[in-house]
Design a protein around this motif. Sequence first.
Motif, short mmCIF file in Angstrom:
data_model
loop_
_atom_site.label_atom_id
_atom_site.label_comp_id
_atom_site.label_asym_id
_atom_site.label_seq_id
_atom_site.Cartn_x
_atom_site.Cartn_y
_atom_site.Cartn_z
N VAL A 88 39.85 35.93 48.69
CA VAL A 88 38.97 36.86 49.39
C VAL A 88 39.64 38.23 49.35
O VAL A 88 40.77 38.39 49.82
CB VAL A 88 38.73 36.43 50.86
N VAL A 89 38.94 39.21 48.78
CA VAL A 89 39.44 40.57 48.68
C VAL A 89 38.72 41.42 49.72
O VAL A 89 37.48 41.47 49.73
CB VAL A 89 39.21 41.16 47.27
N VAL A 90 39.46 42.06 50.59
CA VAL A 90 38.89 42.90 51.64
C VAL A 90 39.27 44.35 51.34
O VAL A 90 40.45 44.68 51.21
CB VAL A 90 39.41 42.49 53.03
N GLY A 91 38.26 45.19 51.23
CA GLY A 91 38.49 46.61 50.99
C GLY A 91 38.23 47.42 52.24
O GLY A 91 37.25 47.20 52.96
N LEU A 92 39.11 48.35 52.52
CA LEU A 92 38.94 49.25 53.65
C LEU A 92 39.44 50.63 53.23
O LEU A 92 40.17 50.77 52.25
CB LEU A 92 39.69 48.73 54.89
N GLY A 93 39.07 51.63 53.95
CA GLY A 93 39.40 52.99 53.54
C GLY A 93 40.23 53.74 54.56
O GLY A 93 40.08 53.56 55.77
N GLY A 94 41.14 54.59 54.05
CA GLY A 94 41.81 55.55 54.91
C GLY A 94 43.06 55.10 55.61
O GLY A 94 43.63 55.86 56.39
N LEU A 95 43.53 53.88 55.38
CA LEU A 95 44.69 53.39 56.12
C LEU A 95 45.91 53.32 55.21
O LEU A 95 45.83 52.88 54.06
CB LEU A 95 44.43 52.00 56.71
N SER A 96 47.04 53.78 55.74
CA SER A 96 48.33 53.68 55.06
C SER A 96 49.27 52.89 55.94
O SER A 96 48.95 52.54 57.08
CB SER A 96 48.90 55.08 54.78
N TRP A 97 50.47 52.63 55.42
CA TRP A 97 51.39 51.80 56.19
C TRP A 97 51.92 52.50 57.43
O TRP A 97 52.38 51.83 58.36
CB TRP A 97 52.55 51.34 55.30
N ASP A 98 51.86 53.82 57.47
CA ASP A 98 52.31 54.48 58.70
C ASP A 98 51.30 54.35 59.83
O ASP A 98 51.56 54.78 60.97
CB ASP A 98 52.65 55.95 58.45
N ASP A 99 50.13 53.76 59.57
CA ASP A 99 49.16 53.44 60.63
C ASP A 99 49.43 52.08 61.26
O ASP A 99 48.77 51.71 62.24
CB ASP A 99 47.73 53.44 60.07
N VAL A 100 50.37 51.33 60.70
CA VAL A 100 50.59 49.94 61.10
C VAL A 100 51.80 49.84 62.02
O VAL A 100 52.84 50.45 61.78
CB VAL A 100 50.80 49.05 59.85
N SER A 101 51.64 49.06 63.08
CA SER A 101 52.75 48.74 63.99
C SER A 101 52.46 47.40 64.64
O SER A 101 51.32 46.95 64.70
CB SER A 101 52.91 49.83 65.06
#
Length: 730
Positions: free
Chosen positions: A46-59
């Motif tokens: 399953v491939v999920v595409g999303l836009g505008g997020l980079s790893w610095d948005d993740v915590s």
Amino acid sequence: MIRHHPVKTLVVLLVALVAGLTLAYANRTTVPVPPTAEPQPGESLVVVGLGGLSWDDVSAKDTPTLWGLLRDGAAASVSVKGLRLTTCPTDGWATVSAGEAAGPESSEARPECAPLPSVLGDATSGFTVDGHDALATASREAEFRARLGLLGDSFAAGPSCLQAVGPGGALAAATSDGRVARYAPFQATTLTSDLAQCPVSIVDVGGIETTDPDPVRHRERVAGIERRLDIVLDAMPNGADLLVVGLADRDRQERLRLLAATGPHYAPGLLASASTRLVGVAQLSDVTATILQRGGVAPVAAIGGRALSVVPAANNSESTAAAKLTSLTDVDTLADAMHRIVAPFLVVWLGATLLVMGGLWLVLRRARPWDHRMTRARVLRLVRLVGMGSAAMPAATFLANLVPWWRASTTTPVLVLLLLALVLVLSAVLTVVCLQGPWNTSALGPLAAMSAVTAGVIGVDVVTGSALQISSIFGLQPLVGGRFYGMGNVAFAVYAAAVLLLCAALAHALVRRDAPRLAVAAVVVVGGAALAVDVLPAWGADFGGPIALVPALGFLLMGVMGWRTSVRNVGIIALAAGLVVGLVCYLDWRRPEAERSHPGRFLQTVIDGGAWDVVSRKLWANVVLAVHLPVLLVVVVGLMVVVGIVVARPGRLGTEPLRRLLEEAPLLHRGLLAVILMAVLGFLTNDSGAAIPPVAALFTVPLVTSAVMHFLAIEARRAPVRRRRDRHHL
């Protein structure tokens, strides 16, 4: 006036160079592909595409779902570069569909993103993507001649099927006529059955196009994407793998985006790709290749991407996840920082160099014997020092990436100042090394030393994986997405100029020592080794470089051998260049398709009848650059004309000292003409060729200026003293 260098030492160095390169290549007989753990075709993905997020948005606190994917799966940063500087959702999904950069027509470098094309029809009459024909035409007529619908056509011709969910998924899965074989809107109530229809499903969960100025509202928008991602996780078939890809930019700002995979075939670790030859960095076309591989489907046309693989981590602990996040954000931070500071760094450095050189030239013009503070000899030493330091700058910019300077600040001016200070220190060290060696009594000794250091830094980096070239001033830019490994065009300009000047200086020293045969051997060995580093698929994998470097080396070798420049001899050189390029292309083409680099893929393109598309794309890229930046074209052409006049007829435009040096060292004259030939050929045969002449001049001009100043200083020391009281001024 040129010191005779020890022949035995040179022979030992040449033998060591050949032996070292042979040993290095023997231990790296194949193209460096990261360790793979490929699943079998047909196993659910399953491939999920999303836009505008980079790893610095993740915590771990704010995005627990994405954090879980990072911790328990494999991750990477993905380059989403499309046809323009920034990538909209339509561009990203179209690129997944085509396997190459694709998207709608736009005259803006950072266009305002339009909504994704809607999906028309129903289950009875069939589904189609609205406006697909116009989008396909724009993609086909764009730079990469992308075939929109390649992914859908490949599955339609294969044994498997592809399920699309949401408008982005429909665009990715559509065939070349815009039809979508299996489609469903994103609905939580039906998603479980939708994802069970085919071995591979593509799901669009939306994205974020702009950052909300209110941090609370921005986190809520990210949480909304996470909730839709949780729905997909709950609805996935048992035993399925999940691939999450950020495929669009945010705030019209180009960045690397997040890519994560988890499931039975994606153990904790980092994702890697043979198309980038990097661990932790991939490109969007790799997602297309992964979908095709998992579906057991062959692409109906060649694509540049390769299926993603995993480099396992030690475990899936929280500390390991934190270390992975630091590594991934570091790659993105460096790429973003370098992308912002390249232009201001070069402007400040070149401006400061010109000001200092101009001031010293005025002082030199006004120097008088009775001036005890700024004697002519002292000014010559200062100009020589500044010239050598300026020539050391390219090598210093590569070495600067050994220090994590980009972590110190997020402000562009501060980063520029930090890098300037670091490069200045490194340039000073290299300058001292090149000026204080045993070769210092020779006018061409420091020139040869700096050329060897510069070519050595770039060459060793290429042989060891091009780590220093990634996100450096003269290196490869992941945000641009053109090349991720090997020898880039800008680095090639510096490298080739350094190699040619080194060969000229060595040949001159040996000819002056009455060793003409050894001079020929030195040029052949050094030039051949440099060419091997540039062109071999496991190292530089450069297709355009040999087209410029082989004729330039041949032209220099003709001068060393005493051949005249005739039509016959020029034809021999052109034939040799063609044979070298053709042989490398053939040898690379014989490798497995997944291991081919640029030369082998070009030969396959020739076999498939698409050679003109590649050649025309390179030529068109230069035309577009000239149209959009006419000032750059004027500067490049003007620079080439001025340098050509000065080198062809030394003594003009106030270059009398250069004329005297070239009379003393005629093979240096030949070497400068070879650098000009390399720059012109590189300018004409590369898609970013406009950068090659000014970058080559950026290294060559200050280095030769330094050599001229050293030559004048030697002349002054050896000149007879006319008056006893003037002796101390020399």
